[in-house]
Design a protein around this motif. Sequence first.
Motif, mmCIF file in Angstrom:
data_model
loop_
_atom_site.group_PDB
_atom_site.id
_atom_site.type_symbol
_atom_site.label_atom_id
_atom_site.label_comp_id
_atom_site.label_asym_id
_atom_site.label_seq_id
_atom_site.Cartn_x
_atom_site.Cartn_y
_atom_site.Cartn_z
ATOM 1 N N UNK A 170 -0.541 -34.285 26.747
ATOM 2 C CA UNK A 170 -0.511 -33.707 28.091
ATOM 3 C C UNK A 170 -0.244 -34.818 29.092
ATOM 4 N N UNK A 171 0.141 -34.436 30.298
ATOM 5 C CA UNK A 171 0.339 -35.406 31.367
ATOM 6 C C UNK A 171 -0.181 -34.834 32.671
ATOM 7 N N UNK A 172 -0.557 -35.721 33.560
ATOM 8 C CA UNK A 172 -0.988 -35.342 34.893
ATOM 9 C C UNK A 172 -0.085 -36.079 35.865
ATOM 10 N N UNK A 173 0.821 -35.351 36.481
ATOM 11 C CA UNK A 173 1.824 -35.976 37.332
ATOM 12 C C UNK A 173 1.246 -36.246 38.726
ATOM 13 N N UNK A 174 1.656 -37.355 39.308
ATOM 14 C CA UNK A 174 1.131 -37.826 40.580
ATOM 15 C C UNK A 174 2.316 -38.067 41.506
ATOM 16 N N UNK A 473 -7.972 -39.696 21.395
ATOM 17 C CA UNK A 473 -6.807 -39.789 22.263
ATOM 18 C C UNK A 473 -6.749 -41.171 22.913
ATOM 19 N N UNK A 474 -5.611 -41.436 23.543
ATOM 20 C CA UNK A 474 -5.445 -42.591 24.418
ATOM 21 C C UNK A 474 -4.959 -42.075 25.767
ATOM 22 N N UNK A 475 -5.645 -42.456 26.814
ATOM 23 C CA UNK A 475 -5.227 -42.137 28.173
ATOM 24 C C UNK A 475 -4.604 -43.386 28.763
ATOM 25 N N UNK A 476 -3.406 -43.243 29.350
ATOM 26 C CA UNK A 476 -2.735 -44.416 29.880
ATOM 27 C C UNK A 476 -1.999 -44.113 31.172
ATOM 28 N N UNK A 477 -1.884 -45.169 31.969
ATOM 29 C CA UNK A 477 -1.120 -45.126 33.215
ATOM 30 C C UNK A 477 -0.057 -46.203 33.075
ATOM 31 N N UNK A 478 1.193 -45.793 32.979
ATOM 32 C CA UNK A 478 2.256 -46.724 32.618
ATOM 33 C C UNK A 478 3.467 -46.538 33.532
ATOM 34 N N UNK A 479 4.348 -47.499 33.489
ATOM 35 C CA UNK A 479 5.596 -47.423 34.221
ATOM 36 C C UNK A 479 6.357 -46.166 33.796
ATOM 37 N N UNK A 480 6.904 -45.368 34.714
ATOM 38 C CA UNK A 480 7.161 -45.673 36.130
ATOM 39 C C UNK A 480 6.030 -45.295 37.082
ATOM 40 N N UNK A 481 4.803 -45.210 36.581
ATOM 41 C CA UNK A 481 3.625 -45.053 37.427
ATOM 42 C C UNK A 481 3.645 -43.780 38.274
ATOM 43 N N UNK A 482 4.086 -42.691 37.687
ATOM 44 C CA UNK A 482 4.058 -41.418 38.414
ATOM 45 C C UNK A 482 3.287 -40.347 37.660
#
Length: 506
Positions: A170-174, A473-482
Amino acid sequence: MDFSEQDVDIFGDDFGHGEEEEEDEQPRGGDDEEIGSPDSSGSSSASSSSSSSGSSSARSSSRSSSEGGNDDAGEAADSASGRVDDEDLEEEEGDLFGPDNEDYVRTPARSPFTVPVLPSIRITNNHTRGSFGRGRGGLLPRPGYPPRQNYGFGNKFSFGNGRHDERFVSELRLTKSEETLSRKSIQFQEPCELACYSRVEGGDVHFDDRSLRLFKRLVSEDVGADLNKGFASFVEKKDLGSDGFGDLLACIRNANIPLQNIHFVTFRNNLNKIMATAYIRNEPWKMGVHKRNGVVYLDVHKLPERPQSEIDRRRCYWGYAFENLATENSGEMGEDGKGIDANMEFCSVIKTKLGAHRVLMGAEMDCCDSTDDGRKFYVELKTSRELDRRTEERYEREKLLKFWIQSFLAGVPYIVVGYRNDAGILLRTERLRTTDITQRVKMKGYWQGGVCLAFADEVFCWLYGTLKDNEDYVLQFVHPFNRLELLRAQTSPEAINTHVATLSYS
């Protein structure tokens, strides 16, 4: 630097009250990030994930506080000393979900509020360092900095577009402005210390406060001190990996802290990363996420770092040296300079509630002080390069945001900053009240604490509603940082497996 007759309210009189309910790494010494120096590396961001600590002696009352879009948070209740027994852990009738926890475990993967959003990039004609080099194309390389060599970035962590990775869940878009989050009012309950543990020389862990240091109130008299002293014999911090998380879990078991109504167990460092992401969008991070029996365990994952130069290591050491200088019962430094071991540490185990989410976290504490009537409170120690007109804005936008998050989460009322020059000489000290930081930046419109809390609430709702029990799971915040990405993991740390197995047999 006299703390006598000072209250230790971390939220401030200007902050609104929440409803009555019952109920945090920057690493120690590693926060000496260079501001404004062309050759700076910002190498101080090692994680405090391996924080350790022992049994507690202080406890806060259970008055909750509210922090809204105008950066308001409730007034903190006074601290009182004493152990917390099982009765104190029971939730009152006013709890959002009640003591049986049944409603919370059915949390959907969406908050009842609108989707989380990040601040839009502000266009500015100011091209100094304080503007972060932002332009219409997004974040630009900072002047004087070499391009990053995939340390924490690149395909190894971003996996291209996350949806193409077979582990993608899943993703959470910002994507939008901060206005949506600023309209939310998220309650944050005053932190309550339940236990603590200490790591001593040699690495042994004790469930007590023997490694807790005392703040030296007259630290300002040490202005002019050389923070380089002892660098040659400095014992650097070891990366304990998930074993450090195992020490936190062992302390929780030793103190018989019930987990039936706890939703997240983590080191404060993970919460620091999540909350700071509401504004700081160019720093990647990742953490392990493991759901067991309705409890989500967040394990710190350290990203690879570029090799440190001699000056990088020395700047990191200056932070530890200032901590040693600012505490009364630190190891005495001999004539040869020996005496600083970064692995000796104290960690507090704290219970709090962010919105509806009950959180149990381990937070490494630098030192403590007490009021005239004997109430203990913690003090954070930080170091920073001396500010000038070119560097003050970035300091207030980024470093003060991190300082505030770290202290606010754990109920730390004061931060003492040692400012040094490029040679490592201590130039001055400054005492900051945690609550005053938000007032200082609010007038300039740099950031709002309420936005950080609202963002964390969105992330927790998304996580808890998405995760399946007994999966990793692994939760990550990665490039392109959105966006935040949630990926499936194949294994879980042995520390968590041991912890869950031990609870099942008890």
